[in-house]
Motif scaffolding. Structure first.
Motif, PDB file in Angstrom:
ATOM      1  N   ALA A  11      -2.135   2.070  -2.360  1.00 49.50           N
ATOM      2  CA  ALA A  11      -1.808   2.328  -0.959  1.00 49.50           C
ATOM      3  C   ALA A  11      -0.703   3.376  -0.878  1.00 49.50           C
ATOM      4  N   LEU A  53      -1.008   7.014   0.806  1.00 43.47           N
ATOM      5  CA  LEU A  53      -0.071   7.333   1.879  1.00 43.47           C
ATOM      6  C   LEU A  53       0.740   8.580   1.542  1.00 43.47           C
ATOM      7  N   SER A  57       9.911   0.032   2.185  1.00 40.50           N
ATOM      8  CA  SER A  57       8.537  -0.441   2.342  1.00 40.50           C
ATOM      9  C   SER A  57       7.673   0.789   2.566  1.00 40.50           C
ATOM     10  N   LEU A  58       6.358   0.594   2.591  1.00 37.03           N
ATOM     11  CA  LEU A  58       5.491   1.738   2.850  1.00 37.03           C
ATOM     12  C   LEU A  58       5.700   2.247   4.278  1.00 37.03           C
ATOM     13  N   GLY A  59       5.989   1.329   5.189  1.00 48.48           N
ATOM     14  CA  GLY A  59       6.237   1.728   6.577  1.00 48.48           C
ATOM     15  C   GLY A  59       7.468   2.607   6.675  1.00 48.48           C
ATOM     16  N   ASP A  60       8.480   2.194   5.943  1.00 45.79           N
ATOM     17  CA  ASP A  60       9.699   2.984   5.826  1.00 45.79           C
ATOM     18  C   ASP A  60       9.406   4.405   5.359  1.00 45.79           C
ATOM     19  N   LEU A  99       6.631   6.027   5.543  1.00 46.67           N
ATOM     20  CA  LEU A  99       5.869   6.775   6.544  1.00 46.67           C
ATOM     21  C   LEU A  99       6.784   7.312   7.653  1.00 46.67           C
ATOM     22  N   SER A 100       7.664   6.457   8.143  1.00 49.67           N
ATOM     23  CA  SER A 100       8.567   6.905   9.217  1.00 49.67           C
ATOM     24  C   SER A 100       9.486   8.012   8.722  1.00 49.67           C
ATOM     25  N   LEU A 101      10.087   7.773   7.559  1.00 50.89           N
ATOM     26  CA  LEU A 101      11.062   8.742   7.052  1.00 50.89           C
ATOM     27  C   LEU A 101      10.408  10.076   6.708  1.00 50.89           C
ATOM     28  N   THR A 144       7.679  11.357   7.832  1.00 48.25           N
ATOM     29  CA  THR A 144       7.225  12.047   9.039  1.00 48.25           C
ATOM     30  C   THR A 144       8.417  12.695   9.737  1.00 48.25           C
TER      31      THR A 144
END
Ligand code: B12
Ligand code: SF4
Lengths: 318, 447
Positions: B276, B280, B237-240, B242-244, B246
């Motif tokens: 998006a 990102l 996912s996009l959240g994934d 972002l976390s990875l 970072t």
């Protein structure tokens, strides 16, 4: 191997409440608690409220509004209350930000009309409301007083305090228990100074939202982006004078050359993309409220935020 | 942990043979000390020196070049997590994706678009960077044909995406010498993919789910002798993502996990979320972004965001101060004053050109600040204007002494008049109105 995305921060972004439901003494259908972050945006693992909110900006005199929006929204722009209602029911906004542009007319003095506008907007929508008062120091005091009074109990967010004029708005916020927006020109230290000034006259931390000033994409946005990041880090590092949620509004987006000069048939799309790219970047940098003017930007931002907010279970990463 | 240039110098062969690309071993040592070079560039280092210097001198994120020739680009070599800590150096390449199931007309069209399309902002030409070709057909022939179609139309950096070694072989016979990025080595196929990458000296995408697996695979590929790697973090996912990304950036720049010191690959093909994903990727550490072709509107917004995020926060893009000409101005042509912030200059110049009135543009040195900002900061003042008029010998160019200043500088008009002896005319605030202003006001004055 587990990895830590908290980077050893100790501070927390303060929480603030927007809107009040009937149970909370207002009439809103929803209220929001924003802030509370303990690390970079979207990286908090178990935070229910860390999704940024999307506010639609509307006004009560469309003369001062972008022709793109006037065309897209049609007749709605002539009645702020119906516009607000549509923002809730059809456009899917989380919040309404009402600009009292009617007060910008020369020698404006009809203060009571402002109260009526605020009341009718509040009655037609169940969303929490942000109100942007006058642009004119001479009438600030009366205008903010009137807004504060008309929205008593609703936990409004009043805008916009600046270092050179914050007293009237602070007075209205204090008298009627609303929150306020504190804006400084793209500078962490100035943001902090203004918050200290506000603190000195009694505005509590949990009633302030920082507006770092957002330049439009391509027209100063890079400075705003870094200012937002820095404010967020200061908060996480424990500076309580900067530990407030952030609101972002790239107001000039619809006036910039790329949008203004786009093919008429494609102008909406250009406006939306400009707002959208700005909104994503601002939210990832640390803004909790993203304001837009084009209704079509709202849904796009909300689904993007939902996907960005979908996190992996960090403990499961082996 | 970091070594000083002299300590490093002591470990170098001191041949001064220039093979590392530096004139002397000492200058090479200085580069190593600041993390701007890789020890592998010196062929004569012995093993013990290598192991001492190893991870402590190379840039925390390796510089990887994609493609050859004019349109090639390099990514990596980043040092910070936040741009305000220093700056971001290498903007991500954004490559349009085509599928080998598409017709050659479609593929040709996308290729030509990336080849030809330029969006000029603030004096800079912004382009998309290349083509990613995906072997979605699953057949060797279709892949080879698609790659040939792209190759016939442009010399662009490429990403080749397939799961089939035969398909890669067929494609690399055609384009192997252009150093395409090949996607991807996984734990199942990494030996073969590494052999392929080495044979053609291509950079290789290393793809694994979860950071530990990724670190392991990067190590394995390194042991196979592959040095040029890019990492696919397999986000769900996009959240994934972002976390990875970072985590990877943080672990790499602090050198906590040197094996993560490679640029990040990001496929932005997410139904309904493509823009998006691109936004990102741009702000959060992607170096190679692939995406289906973007609409004109998304394209402009993406270019602009990338340009914004990758400008140096300490140094606005600036013009050299001086007297510029728009068209061929005569002795009676108007003189307009403005600041040396590039955005201001190019905005104004655009409107002046369309006004078709030849004129002089006096650019004063406000250290790259815009008009309003410079006025607010006191950087734009009467002394600066007076000195600039003198320095650039404006009086020799025109037969009048009238200076048009920006509307936002109106508070300074009196003081400028006094200091310079020139008559000051306050122009409009918005440059869009400059044409109309000149046609009316200037022509009136001339009479
Ligand atoms: C990005 C930005 C910054 C950046 C600097 C960017 C840069 N390179 O200049 C940073 C973050 C560093 C900054 C700093 C400050 N800023 Co500032 N900044 C902005 C912002 C958002 C955009 C400026 C911009 O890029 N404009 C675009 C360019 C193209 O505009 P321009 O140069 O004015 O050119 C236009 C016209 O003037 C005209 N024009 C230009 N030349 C000519 C010539 C002629 C002859 C004519 C007719 C017309 C003309 O054409 C152009 C297009 O229309 C503005 C807000 C805004 N919307 O303007 C605030 C703004 C200018 N900043 C402001 C302030 C107060 C400051 C600071 C003093 C605050 C501080 N942090 O200490 C500092 C000062 C700088 C310093 N001490 O170093 C205030 C100014 C208030 C005022 N009215 O005086 C503003 C308006 C924000 C605000 N609302 O408070 N800022
Ligand atoms: S290649 Fe090695 S030996 Fe030759 S100049 Fe460079 S550092 Fe010195």
């Amino acid at each position: 191997m587990g990895y830590d995305l908290k980077f050893g921060w100790t501070g927390t972004v303060g929480r603030i409440t927007l809107g009040a439901t009937v149970a909370e003494g207002g009439t809103r259908k929803t209220s929001y608690q924003i802030g509370g972050g303990t690390t970079l945006p979207f990286l908090d693992n178990n935070l229910s409220s860390s999704m940024p909110l999307v506010a639609l900006e509307i006004c009560d005199n469309p003369e001062y509004w972008s022709p793109i929006i006037r065309r897209f929204c049609g007749d709605l722009v002539n009645s702020a209350d119906d516009w607000a209602k549509t923002a809730e029911t059809a456009y899917g906004a989380d919040l309404i930000r009402l600009y009292l542009t009617s007060t910008r007319q020369r020698n404006f003095s009809d203060i009571s009309s402002v109260g009526k506008t605020v009341e009718s907007v509040l009655s037609k929508t169940g969303l929490p409301l942000i109100i942007e008062g006058s642009n004119e120091p001479r009438i600030d005091s009366e205008i903010f007083q009137k807004c504060g009074e008309s929205g008593e109990g609703e936990k409004l967010l009043l805008g916009t305090a600046e270092a050179s004029r914050y007293r009237s708005i602070a007075a209205a916020a204090l008298a009627y228990n609303h929150s306020l927006i504190a804006q400084s020109p793209i500078d962490v230290n100035l943001a902090k100074q203004l918050n200290i000034l506000l603190k000195e006259i009694g505005v509590q931390r949990d009633h302030i939202i920082i507006d770092p000033y957002t330049g439009a994409l391509g027209y100063g946005f890079e400075y705003s982006y870094s200012a937002i990041e820095r404010i967020r880090f200061s908060a996480l590092k424990g500076d309580s004078d900067l530990a407030m949620p952030i609101i972002c509004s790239a107001i000039d987006s619809l006036n910039i050359k790329e949008v203004r000069e786009a093919d008429q048939a494609r102008q909406d799309e250009m406006a939306v993309q400009w707002e959208f790219y700005t909104g994503i970047a601002a939210a990832v940098a640390g803004a909790e409220i993203i304001c837009v003017r084009h209704p079509k930007t709202i849904g796009m931002l909300k689904s993007a935020f939902a996907s960005i907010n979908k996190k992996i279970d960090l403990t499961g990463v082996k | 942990m970091a070594l000083k240039a002299l300590d490093i110098y002591k470990l170098l062969p001191k041949k001064n043979c220039k093979e590392c690309g530096d004139p002397t071993c000492l200058t090479f040592a200085m580069k190593l000390a600041s993390g701007k070079a890789d020890i592998d560039l010196c062929p004569y280092l012995d093993e013990s020196a290598k192991s001492v210097l190893g991870a402590t001198t190379r840039p925390p994120i390796r510089l990887i070049k994609l493609g050859v020739g004019e349109r090639s680009f390099s990514v990596g070599e980043e040092f910070v997590l936040y741009r305000h800590d220093k700056t971001f150096y290498h903007p991500p390449g954004i490559l349009f994706k085509v599928f080998d199931t598409q017709s050659s007309e479609e593929i040709t069209q996308v290729t030509k678009r990336v080849r030809d399309e330029v969006f000029t902002r603030v004096g800079t030409d912004l382009r998309f960077n290349g083509i990613a070709i995906e072997n979605s057909s699953g057949t060797v022939e279709a892949f080879a044909r698609a790659v040939a179609t792209v190759e016939e139309n442009a010399d662009l950096p490429l990403v080749l995406i397939s799961k089939d070694l035969e398909a890669f072989n067929a494609a690399l016979i055609q384009v192997g010498s252009y150093r395409p990025l090949i996607h991807s080595a996984t734990k199942e196929n990494f030996r073969e993919m590494c052999a392929l990458a080495k044979k053609h000296s291509c950079p290789l995408v290393v793809k694994a789910n979860g950071l530990d697996n990724l670190i392991g695979l990067v190590k394995s590929c390194g042991e196979e002798g592959v040095k040029k790697m890019v990492m696919d973090l397999c986000p769900q996912s996009l959240g994934d993502y972002l976390s990875l990304s970072t985590a990877v950036r943080q672990l790499a720049i602090t050198r906590a996990v040197p094996d993560l010191g490679y640029p990040v690959f990001f496929d932005a093909t997410h139904p309904n979320l493509q823009d998006a994903a691109i936004a990102l990727g741009i702000v959060k550490y992607a170096s190679v972004i692939i995406t289906p072709p973007l609409s004109e509107e998304s394209a402009k917004a993406a270019h602009t965001l990338r340009q914004n995020i990758y400008t140096d926060p300490q140094k606005p893009i600036q013009m050299n101060p001086g007297l510029y000409r728009v068209g061929i101005p005569g002795k009676d042509a108007p003189v307009l004053m403005t600041v040396n912030f590039s955005l201001t200059f190019f905005t104004l110049e655009g409107y002046l050109e369309s006004s078709k009135i030849p004129c002089f543009l006096l650019i004063v040195d406000t250290e790259g600040l815009s008009v309003l900002t410079a006025v607010a900061a006191g950087k734009l003042n009467e002394t600066l204007v007076r000195d600039s008029l003198k320095k650039f010998e404006v009086e020799r160019e025109v037969s009048h002494k009238k200076l048009i200043i920006p509307g936002y500088a109106s508070p300074l008009s009196g003081r400028i008049e006094e200091a310079t002896g020139w008559k000051v005319l306050v122009g409009p605030r918005d440059a869009a109105e400059i044409g109309e202003y000149l046609h009316e006001e200037w022509n009136k004055l001339k009479k």
